[in-house]
Design a protein around this motif. Structure first.
Motif, mmCIF file in Angstrom:
data_model
loop_
_atom_site.group_PDB
_atom_site.id
_atom_site.type_symbol
_atom_site.label_atom_id
_atom_site.label_comp_id
_atom_site.label_asym_id
_atom_site.label_seq_id
_atom_site.Cartn_x
_atom_site.Cartn_y
_atom_site.Cartn_z
ATOM 1 N N VAL A 8 -14.957 -1.054 14.050
ATOM 2 C CA VAL A 8 -13.758 -1.326 13.258
ATOM 3 C C VAL A 8 -14.047 -1.453 11.767
ATOM 4 N N LYS A 9 -15.144 -0.926 11.329
ATOM 5 C CA LYS A 9 -15.451 -0.954 9.905
ATOM 6 C C LYS A 9 -14.709 0.214 9.262
ATOM 7 N N VAL A 10 -13.466 -0.025 8.850
ATOM 8 C CA VAL A 10 -12.616 1.029 8.334
ATOM 9 C C VAL A 10 -12.217 0.693 6.904
ATOM 10 N N ASP A 11 -12.610 1.547 5.986
ATOM 11 C CA ASP A 11 -12.200 1.423 4.600
ATOM 12 C C ASP A 11 -11.263 2.568 4.259
ATOM 13 N N PHE A 12 -10.686 2.506 3.066
ATOM 14 C CA PHE A 12 -9.756 3.528 2.606
ATOM 15 C C PHE A 12 -10.383 4.913 2.683
ATOM 16 N N GLU A 13 -11.635 5.015 2.269
ATOM 17 C CA GLU A 13 -12.332 6.305 2.246
ATOM 18 C C GLU A 13 -12.580 6.856 3.641
ATOM 19 N N ASP A 14 -12.590 5.981 4.652
ATOM 20 C CA ASP A 14 -12.801 6.429 6.032
ATOM 21 C C ASP A 14 -11.532 7.003 6.655
ATOM 22 N N VAL A 15 -10.377 6.704 6.043
ATOM 23 C CA VAL A 15 -9.105 7.106 6.627
ATOM 24 C C VAL A 15 -8.424 8.191 5.796
ATOM 25 N N ILE A 16 -8.416 8.002 4.493
ATOM 26 C CA ILE A 16 -7.708 8.938 3.609
ATOM 27 C C ILE A 16 -8.715 9.554 2.645
ATOM 28 N N ALA A 17 -8.721 10.865 2.589
ATOM 29 C CA ALA A 17 -9.625 11.568 1.677
ATOM 30 C C ALA A 17 -8.961 12.854 1.215
ATOM 31 N N GLU A 18 -9.107 13.149 -0.060
ATOM 32 C CA GLU A 18 -8.557 14.384 -0.611
ATOM 33 C C GLU A 18 -9.702 15.350 -0.882
ATOM 34 N N PRO A 19 -9.651 16.522 -0.289
ATOM 35 C CA PRO A 19 -10.717 17.494 -0.544
ATOM 36 C C PRO A 19 -10.605 18.044 -1.972
ATOM 37 N N PRO A 20 -11.680 18.584 -2.464
ATOM 38 C CA PRO A 20 -11.641 19.145 -3.817
ATOM 39 C C PRO A 20 -10.567 20.235 -3.927
ATOM 40 N N GLY A 21 -9.842 20.191 -5.030
ATOM 41 C CA GLY A 21 -8.798 21.187 -5.268
ATOM 42 C C GLY A 21 -7.415 20.718 -4.878
ATOM 43 N N THR A 22 -7.321 19.627 -4.104
ATOM 44 C CA THR A 22 -6.002 19.094 -3.713
ATOM 45 C C THR A 22 -5.945 17.608 -4.041
ATOM 46 N N TYR A 23 -6.024 17.311 -5.326
ATOM 47 C CA TYR A 23 -5.980 15.919 -5.760
ATOM 48 C C TYR A 23 -4.563 15.533 -6.144
ATOM 49 N N SER A 24 -4.205 14.296 -5.801
ATOM 50 C CA SER A 24 -2.932 13.747 -6.250
ATOM 51 C C SER A 24 -3.129 13.148 -7.644
ATOM 52 N N PHE A 25 -2.061 12.605 -8.192
ATOM 53 C CA PHE A 25 -2.181 11.935 -9.492
ATOM 54 C C PHE A 25 -3.109 10.740 -9.349
ATOM 55 N N ASP A 26 -3.866 10.438 -10.380
ATOM 56 C CA ASP A 26 -4.797 9.306 -10.349
ATOM 57 C C ASP A 26 -4.066 7.996 -10.080
ATOM 58 N N SER A 27 -2.891 7.825 -10.666
ATOM 59 C CA SER A 27 -2.137 6.584 -10.468
ATOM 60 C C SER A 27 -1.684 6.459 -9.007
ATOM 61 N N VAL A 28 -1.322 7.590 -8.366
ATOM 62 C CA VAL A 28 -0.923 7.564 -6.951
ATOM 63 C C VAL A 28 -2.137 7.222 -6.091
ATOM 64 N N TRP A 29 -3.267 7.797 -6.411
ATOM 65 C CA TRP A 29 -4.490 7.529 -5.653
ATOM 66 C C TRP A 29 -4.878 6.058 -5.747
ATOM 67 N N LYS A 30 -4.820 5.497 -6.956
ATOM 68 C CA LYS A 30 -5.149 4.075 -7.146
ATOM 69 C C LYS A 30 -4.143 3.187 -6.428
ATOM 70 N N ALA A 31 -2.838 3.524 -6.535
ATOM 71 C CA ALA A 31 -1.811 2.719 -5.865
ATOM 72 C C ALA A 31 -1.958 2.819 -4.350
ATOM 73 N N SER A 32 -2.295 3.991 -3.846
ATOM 74 C CA SER A 32 -2.502 4.162 -2.401
ATOM 75 C C SER A 32 -3.686 3.330 -1.932
ATOM 76 N N PHE A 33 -4.760 3.365 -2.691
ATOM 77 C CA PHE A 33 -5.932 2.562 -2.353
ATOM 78 C C PHE A 33 -5.589 1.081 -2.313
ATOM 79 N N THR A 34 -4.921 0.599 -3.347
ATOM 80 C CA THR A 34 -4.562 -0.819 -3.414
ATOM 81 C C THR A 34 -3.607 -1.191 -2.282
ATOM 82 N N THR A 35 -2.609 -0.343 -2.043
ATOM 83 C CA THR A 35 -1.634 -0.620 -0.977
ATOM 84 C C THR A 35 -2.324 -0.678 0.383
#
Length: 177
Positions: free
Chosen positions: A63-90
């Motif tokens: 059960v060692k699950v972090d944000f990076e273990d669940v949600i990841a954006e491959p190179p070339g399909t990045y969202s806005f930095d603010s959305v990524w930070k807000a998603s991580f925090t949420t």
């Protein structure tokens, strides 16, 4: 014996009679070393580690699950930095507070259920399983002795006779080319 120094030093010491420890009735006096060896330790009040709550590493791979273990954006399909930070925090804050809320509501009742379950399991193992296994081993030992006697009495002479009959038989193999 109330008020003795021995009572104050060892509040949870084993029962001691005038002539010595009940486990060593012939012992007339008890030295302090044997009393400290037999002192009962209360495992219910031991200190728990509030920093390392998984000292035996039971949940390292599960059960060692972090944000990076669940949600990841491959190179070339990045969202806005603010959305990524807000998603991580949420994700992180939601996981943290939902876990805390669930443990506050359900953790203690489940601890009670698991405590009862493991108490029953321990009771059955100590008072039913181990005595049954020991009884079985004692009984099977008797059966194995009788079986061994029967084999040695009836089968050994037969196989010795058959062995003597075939001891003079020689088989020769020739290789034809």
């Amino acid at each position: 014996m109330k008020g003795d120094a021995a009572d104050e030093d060892f509040p949870h010491s084993p029962f001691i009679r005038k002539q010595g420890n009940i486990y060593k009735p012939n012992n007339k006096t008890m030295d302090s070393d044997s009393v400290t060896e037999k002192t009962l330790q209360d495992v219910h009040t031991k200190e728990i580690d509030l920093v390392n709550r998984d000292p035996k590493h039971l949940n390292d791979d599960v059960v060692k699950v972090d944000f990076e273990d669940v949600i990841a954006e491959p190179p070339g399909t990045y969202s806005f930095d603010s959305v990524w930070k807000a998603s991580f925090t949420t994700f992180t804050v939601t996981k943290y507070w939902c876990y805390r809320l669930l443990t506050a509501l359900v953790g203690i009742p489940l601890a009670l259920v698991w405590g009862i379950f493991f108490a029953i399991l321990s009771f059955l193992h100590i008072w039913a399983v181990v005595p049954c296994v020991k009884s079985y081993l004692i009984e099977i030992h008797c059966v194995s002795r009788v079986y061994s006697i029967c084999i040695h009495t009836f089968c050994d002479p037969f196989f010795e006779a058959v062995g003597k009959c075939f001891s003079k038989v020689h088989v020769g193999l020739t290789k034809e080319v």
